[in-house]
Design a protein around this motif. Sequence first.
Motif, PDB file in Angstrom:
ATOM      1  N   ASP A 124      -5.682  -0.020   7.221  1.00  0.00           N
ATOM      2  CA  ASP A 124      -7.071  -0.439   7.033  1.00  0.00           C
ATOM      3  C   ASP A 124      -7.799   0.512   6.082  1.00  0.00           C
ATOM      4  N   GLU A 125      -7.551   1.805   6.221  1.00  0.00           N
ATOM      5  CA  GLU A 125      -8.199   2.796   5.357  1.00  0.00           C
ATOM      6  C   GLU A 125      -7.810   2.592   3.893  1.00  0.00           C
ATOM      7  N   ALA A 126      -6.590   2.061   3.669  1.00  0.00           N
ATOM      8  CA  ALA A 126      -6.110   1.823   2.310  1.00  0.00           C
ATOM      9  C   ALA A 126      -6.501   0.449   1.787  1.00  0.00           C
ATOM     10  N   GLY A 127      -7.242  -0.323   2.575  1.00  0.00           N
ATOM     11  CA  GLY A 127      -7.695  -1.630   2.136  1.00  0.00           C
ATOM     12  C   GLY A 127      -6.687  -2.746   2.328  1.00  0.00           C
TER      13      GLY A 127
ATOM     14  N   THR B   3       2.430  -6.584  -1.258  1.00  0.00           N
ATOM     15  CA  THR B   3       1.795  -6.009  -0.062  1.00  0.00           C
ATOM     16  C   THR B   3       2.780  -5.136   0.697  1.00  0.00           C
ATOM     17  N   ALA B   4       4.029  -5.577   0.803  1.00  0.00           N
ATOM     18  CA  ALA B   4       5.040  -4.800   1.520  1.00  0.00           C
ATOM     19  C   ALA B   4       5.286  -3.463   0.828  1.00  0.00           C
ATOM     20  N   VAL B   5       5.377  -3.478  -0.487  1.00  0.00           N
ATOM     21  CA  VAL B   5       5.605  -2.234  -1.223  1.00  0.00           C
ATOM     22  C   VAL B   5       4.409  -1.292  -1.068  1.00  0.00           C
ATOM     23  N   LYS B   6       3.199  -1.834  -1.159  1.00  0.00           N
ATOM     24  CA  LYS B   6       2.017  -0.978  -1.013  1.00  0.00           C
ATOM     25  C   LYS B   6       1.949  -0.381   0.387  1.00  0.00           C
ATOM     26  N   ALA B   7       2.263  -1.179   1.422  1.00  0.00           N
ATOM     27  CA  ALA B   7       2.273  -0.657   2.792  1.00  0.00           C
ATOM     28  C   ALA B   7       3.309   0.454   2.931  1.00  0.00           C
ATOM     29  N   PHE B   8       4.486   0.252   2.364  1.00  0.00           N
ATOM     30  CA  PHE B   8       5.553   1.250   2.381  1.00  0.00           C
ATOM     31  C   PHE B   8       5.051   2.566   1.795  1.00  0.00           C
ATOM     32  N   GLN B   9       4.334   2.488   0.682  1.00  0.00           N
ATOM     33  CA  GLN B   9       3.833   3.691   0.026  1.00  0.00           C
ATOM     34  C   GLN B   9       2.684   4.330   0.807  1.00  0.00           C
ATOM     35  N   VAL B  10       1.740   3.519   1.275  1.00  0.00           N
ATOM     36  CA  VAL B  10       0.592   4.039   2.021  1.00  0.00           C
ATOM     37  C   VAL B  10       1.038   4.762   3.278  1.00  0.00           C
TER      38      VAL B  10
END
Length: 359
Positions: A142-145, A286-293
């Motif tokens: 959530d903090e990462a949007g 979205t999956a890649v961004k979640a992985f990184q976040v």
Amino acid sequence: MVFGGVSPEHSISCLTAANVVAAMDPDRFRAVGIGITRDGIWTRWSAEEILDLRSQGQLPEVPAGHHGTGLRRLDGGTFLVDNDGGGDPEPVDVVFPLLHGPFGEDGTIQGLFEMTGVRYVGCGVAASANCMDKHLTKVLLDEAGLGVGPYAVIRPHEWQTDPQACLERLSGLTYPLFVKPARGGSSVGITRVPGPEGLVAAIEEARRHDPKVLVEQGLSGREIECSVLGGHNGQPPRASLPGEIIVHNPEGFYDFDAKYLTDDALATVSVPADLDEATTRTVRETAVKAFQVLGCEGLARIDTFVTEDGQVLINEPNTMPGFTRTSGFPLMWQASGMNYRELVTDLLDLAIERPLGLR
């Protein structure tokens, strides 16, 4: 490799280990195993013994009776050393921790690997811990949007001191609710609650597995998951084609039985998912961004909901997903052009490339 363990997912870990050993490239790797019994005893296993776990005719487990063993940091590196001092220490180049759930996927054993100075497959200490705790995961996303569905947390002291206040706080969520142990896997301890009358019992069931409880509002949409692999030598993570969980009972969900103990009567995994090109691209991004976040390394499966209006909401990550040949993670990579042996090799290579040090 390390398998078994003290979590409720012990048997699934054993199946995973047997499949991974069978897939390893014998020209590059030699497998030795640490099988952890249900009561936490570490025992040494040969590759042949691990392979035999597939032929038990039932969900396998690590029995007592093998030589007790452990990882030790000695001059020259990290070694597998039997507790009775018998045999020569076995050098260990990389550990494949095929453990699911608490005390294996939650940062605990990853900390041990860091202390013994050995490389290992998968996420580091902090990422493993944060991804195991569904509440902390949602806070970070959530903090990462990144979108997550409505939820509430019941902490141990809150339920002990004022359970009525906890129930009143949940009144802002719309039924059905999903009540979960905050730190668990394979849907163990999860209850789908269609109305208020079953809520207290569901919370108590979740608390049997974890004193911290997560309550999620049920989402209307398609259950879409995506497998992610880390990038080699500084390259970005890679996302597979997505898969879809299709639950055939509208009042049910993808629980432990549907995942591991039944045929396709309760649910099926459709790979690749029947999505349009734009939605497929959004799920993968979205999956890649979640992985990184979340600070993931090596691998993770990112589970999402695609709502009727096209939103992609993240349900949860899984940093050591099921790895049997019928599990979603390898099936999604197979649909993306990477077979099981190539996948295992890729993961071991990623671990070998990774420098030692806290993470």
